[in-house]
Design a protein around this motif. Structure first.
Motif, PDB file in Angstrom:
ATOM      1  N   GLY A 103       0.858  -1.075   0.003  1.00 32.75           N
ATOM      2  CA  GLY A 103      -0.067   0.076  -0.113  1.00 32.75           C
ATOM      3  C   GLY A 103       0.909   1.198  -0.139  1.00 32.75           C
ATOM      4  O   GLY A 103       2.143   1.239   0.603  1.00 32.75           O
TER       5      GLY A 103
ATOM      6  N   GLU B 265      -7.607  -5.754   1.077  1.00 29.31           N
ATOM      7  CA  GLU B 265      -8.335  -4.600   0.820  1.00 29.31           C
ATOM      8  C   GLU B 265      -8.067  -3.734   2.347  1.00 29.31           C
ATOM      9  O   GLU B 265      -7.759  -2.602   2.123  1.00 29.31           O
ATOM     10  CB  GLU B 265      -9.369  -4.886   0.667  1.00 29.31           C
TER      11      GLU B 265
ATOM     12  N   THR C 173      -6.246  -0.038   2.299  1.00 29.12           N
ATOM     13  CA  THR C 173      -6.944   1.011   3.029  1.00 29.12           C
ATOM     14  C   THR C 173      -6.172   1.691   4.132  1.00 29.12           C
ATOM     15  O   THR C 173      -5.938   3.012   3.959  1.00 29.12           O
ATOM     16  CB  THR C 173      -8.560   0.547   3.310  1.00 29.12           C
ATOM     17  N   THR C 174      -5.604   0.842   4.976  1.00 26.64           N
ATOM     18  CA  THR C 174      -5.073   1.658   6.191  1.00 26.64           C
ATOM     19  C   THR C 174      -3.842   2.234   5.991  1.00 26.64           C
ATOM     20  O   THR C 174      -3.678   3.461   6.407  1.00 26.64           O
ATOM     21  CB  THR C 174      -4.760   0.285   7.333  1.00 26.64           C
TER      22      THR C 174
ATOM     23  N   SER D 100      -4.607   5.532   4.109  1.00 27.10           N
ATOM     24  CA  SER D 100      -5.256   6.706   4.945  1.00 27.10           C
ATOM     25  C   SER D 100      -4.220   7.315   6.005  1.00 27.10           C
ATOM     26  O   SER D 100      -4.443   8.180   6.672  1.00 27.10           O
ATOM     27  CB  SER D 100      -6.268   6.208   5.540  1.00 27.10           C
TER      28      SER D 100
ATOM     29  N   LYS E 112     -13.614  -4.022  10.798  1.00 24.66           N
ATOM     30  CA  LYS E 112     -14.645  -3.816   9.588  1.00 24.66           C
ATOM     31  C   LYS E 112     -15.311  -4.998   9.559  1.00 24.66           C
ATOM     32  O   LYS E 112     -16.287  -5.176   8.540  1.00 24.66           O
ATOM     33  CB  LYS E 112     -13.824  -3.560   8.282  1.00 24.66           C
TER      34      LYS E 112
END
Length: 330
Positions: free
Chosen positions: A143, A181, A185-186, A189, A210
């Motif tokens: 990520g 995913e 996302t973490t 952000s 989640k």
């Protein structure tokens, strides 16, 4: 043939017929299996065994699992086992799963176990995973944080099988995809990649909140980050690529301007050549005009010589100017 020979032949023939009948009887009626079932506490009528033969069902594949289930304290119907066998199910696996579930105090009925087996899942393995949770490891997932730095992570997900959701529930691939995913996302952000490196549990907490196990055949117990590392500087790479693209655009525009300037220069040269041609043409007309003027009396001889003197003086001044220019350049 005397009477004794006839009697002996009759006895042999009768014995032969009896042997054939006994063989056929034992072929359709597995007496040994019936005796084993009887002394194991499973009362199976002989007619049921014969019916299995006629339905092309192997009695051993039904009776042996039934004996195992009876010894384990399970009360099962032989017709249910035969129906599951005819439907293409694995009776041994179902019986093993029921026994394991009973020992682990897990509520599992035969109909539910049979449905799981016919759905293509290993019901015995599911019971084992329900008792002893398994660990699913994700591949290397990358990520990019807001500062443009890539963060690579590997997660280990501890899951327990959810017996009630085995039919119709998603498998391990869905768990891995959802965890991946959540990692992306973490990391995406986070303002700084250092934040993720300093607190890897931030990824675990975000993913667990989640509810990723919704709609799957598993219950997520924990998510642990096994490895986290810094990857490429994506931001710098994108800036370099943008700079290279801008450079190519500028070069293209400069080349366009250069081509335009060359075209304009060529047009100007063409115009100059046209003007020179006109001058040469005009100069060629001068002697003719002077001759015409002399003939018509519009121009005298003295005028002609005065014009020649002026032309010679002009050429001399021009040559002197060219020499002075060469001296200055030297």
């Amino acid at each position: 043939m005397d009477s004794n020979s006839t009697a002996l032949f009759g006895v042999l023939f009768t014995s032969f017929i009896l042997i054939i009948l006994i063989a056929l009887f034992l072929r359709f009626v597995p007496i040994g299996l019936w005796i084993t079932a009887h002394f194991s506490g499973v009362n199976v009528p002989v007619g049921t065994l014969i019916g299995m033969r006629l339905r092309r069902v192997s009695p051993h594949k039904i009776i042996q699992p039934l004996i195992k289930a009876t010894k384990a304290g399970l009360n099962l119907d032989i017709d249910e086992l035969e129906a599951h066998f005819l439907a293409g199910g694995d009776i041994n696996t179902v019986i093993d799963a029921l026994i394991a579930a009973q020992r682990a105090n897990i509520d599992l009925e035969f109909e539910q176990a049979a449905a799981i087996d016919l759905a293509g899942r290993n019901v015995f393995e599911a019971v084992q995973v329900s008792v002893n949770p398994k660990v699913i490891q994700t591949p290397l997932i990358a990520g990019v944080a807001m500062d443009g730095i890539e963060v690579q992570a590997i997660a280990k997900v501890t899951v327990r099988a959810n017996i009630g959701r085995l039919v119709g529930g998603a498998g391990e691939e869905t768990i891995i995809a959802r965890v991946g995913e959540g990692i992306v996302t973490t990391v995406g952000s986070s303002e700084l990649h250092k934040t993720v490196l300093e607190n890897p549990d931030l990824i675990s907490q975000t993913i667990l909140n989640k509810g990723l196990d919704s709609g799957t055949a598993f219950e997520i117990l924990s998510i642990d980050i096994a490895d986290v590392d810094v990857g490429r500087n994506i931001g710098a790479k994108l800036q370099a690529e943008q700079a290279e693209a801008d450079k190519k655009i500028a070069q293209a525009k400069a080349e366009e301007r250069r081509s335009l300037a060359i075209a304009q220069e060529q047009e100007m040269r063409a115009e100059v050549e046209k003007m020179r041609a006109k001058v040469v043409e005009a100069q060629s007309q001068v002697p003719l005009a002077m001759a015409e003027a002399l003939r018509n009396g519009k121009m005298g001889v003295m005028d002609y010589y005065q014009l020649k003197n002026i032309e010679a003086d002009t050429n001399m001044r021009q040559s002197l100017g060219d020499e002075d220019k060469k001296d200055r350049d030297a």
